[in-house]
Design an enzyme around this catalytic site. Structure first.
Site, short mmCIF file in Angstrom:
data_model
loop_
_atom_site.label_atom_id
_atom_site.label_comp_id
_atom_site.label_asym_id
_atom_site.label_seq_id
_atom_site.Cartn_x
_atom_site.Cartn_y
_atom_site.Cartn_z
N SER A 205 2.74 0.87 -1.59
CA SER A 205 1.55 1.57 -1.24
C SER A 205 0.99 1.89 -2.43
O SER A 205 1.44 2.09 -3.49
CB SER A 205 1.92 2.70 -0.32
OG SER A 205 2.89 3.56 -1.08
N THR A 206 -0.13 2.55 -2.34
CA THR A 206 -1.12 3.03 -3.57
C THR A 206 -0.30 3.85 -4.24
O THR A 206 -0.59 3.70 -5.51
CB THR A 206 -2.41 3.74 -2.99
OG1 THR A 206 -3.16 2.58 -2.06
CG2 THR A 206 -3.50 4.02 -4.15
#
Length: 233
Positions: free
Chosen positions: A21-22
């Protein structure tokens, strides 16, 4: 005509799935390169072959829906081109135990292998299959707990007099009419018939009243409500 079942792929032919994820791009142990290195080492140690690698970058693991790379990886093993889907960590595949249990069952039903290196899950081994069954049972327990909590919360809201469902757009005078007529002893069907005769629209814009739709306007049983008399309206 019967459909032929697709030939299961060779379990020694692997597709790798990576995900970050980011906010995990630079996290220790969760980065793309760390996952890739763990899978490469495992494949080499087992003497297997890595066919392809699929990566979802900047994607949440809360659900398996909306991840194009995962969809491609699943399509590859289910086509028979490969026989094993491998992830470095279980949470790279999914953070939801229910989703992971669903994927395990899908793998078992369709004849491909699933490997999560961090937990030692490998459906091709007795130990891995046992661990998968334990996790499936845990997922079923979680599903029942969630269901029970939802039922308990709804029951508590009903007990407190909270009306559930979509909010009604029924005008106040119509609600008042129904409650006054009910207070005078008219049955739900009689009230519904009168509303239909007068062509009064329902709270959701419908044209037909029923006993059940009249009941929905009335306060829950056991709650206290002050009904104004017609002289006060």
């Amino acid at each position: 005509m019967s459909r032929k079942k697709k030939q299961a792929g060779d379990p020694a032919v692997v597709v790798a799935y990576l995900r970050v994820s980011t906010d995990e791009q630079a996290a220790s142990g969760a980065g793309i390169e760390a996952q890739r290195a763990a899978i490469d080492a495992a494949v080499e140690h087992r003497g297997w072959v890595l066919l392809d690698t699929f990566t979802d970058a900047g994607v949440s693991g809360k659900s398996i829906i909306g991840r194009p790379a995962l969809a491609d990886a699943l399509a590859t093993v289910e086509s028979g081109a490969a026989g094993t889907l491998m992830v470095a960590k279980l949470d790279r595949l999914s953070r939801s135990l229910l989703d992971f249990a669903s994927l395990m069952k899908r793998a078992q039903d369709r004849g491909w292998n699933l490997v999560a290196l961090d937990l030692g899950i490998d459906l091709s081994t007795p130990a891995g299959e046992f661990l998968a069954s334990v996790m499936a049972s845990a997922a079923q327990w979680e599903r029942r707990i969630i269901s029970q909590r939802t039922k308990d919360a709804l029951a508590a809201k009903r007990a407190s007099g909270t009306r559930l469902g979509r909010p009604s757009t029924l005008p106040a005078p119509v609600r008042q009419r129904i409650r006054l007529e009910r207070a005078k002893g008219r049955s739900l069907r009689q009230i519904a018939r009168g509303l239909n005769d007068d062509r009064v629209a329902t709270g959701q814009g419908g044209r037909m009243w029923h006993a059940s739709s009249v009941r929905a306007v009335l306060p829950p049983q056991g709650s206290v409500e002050v009904v104004a008399s017609s002289s006060q309206c």
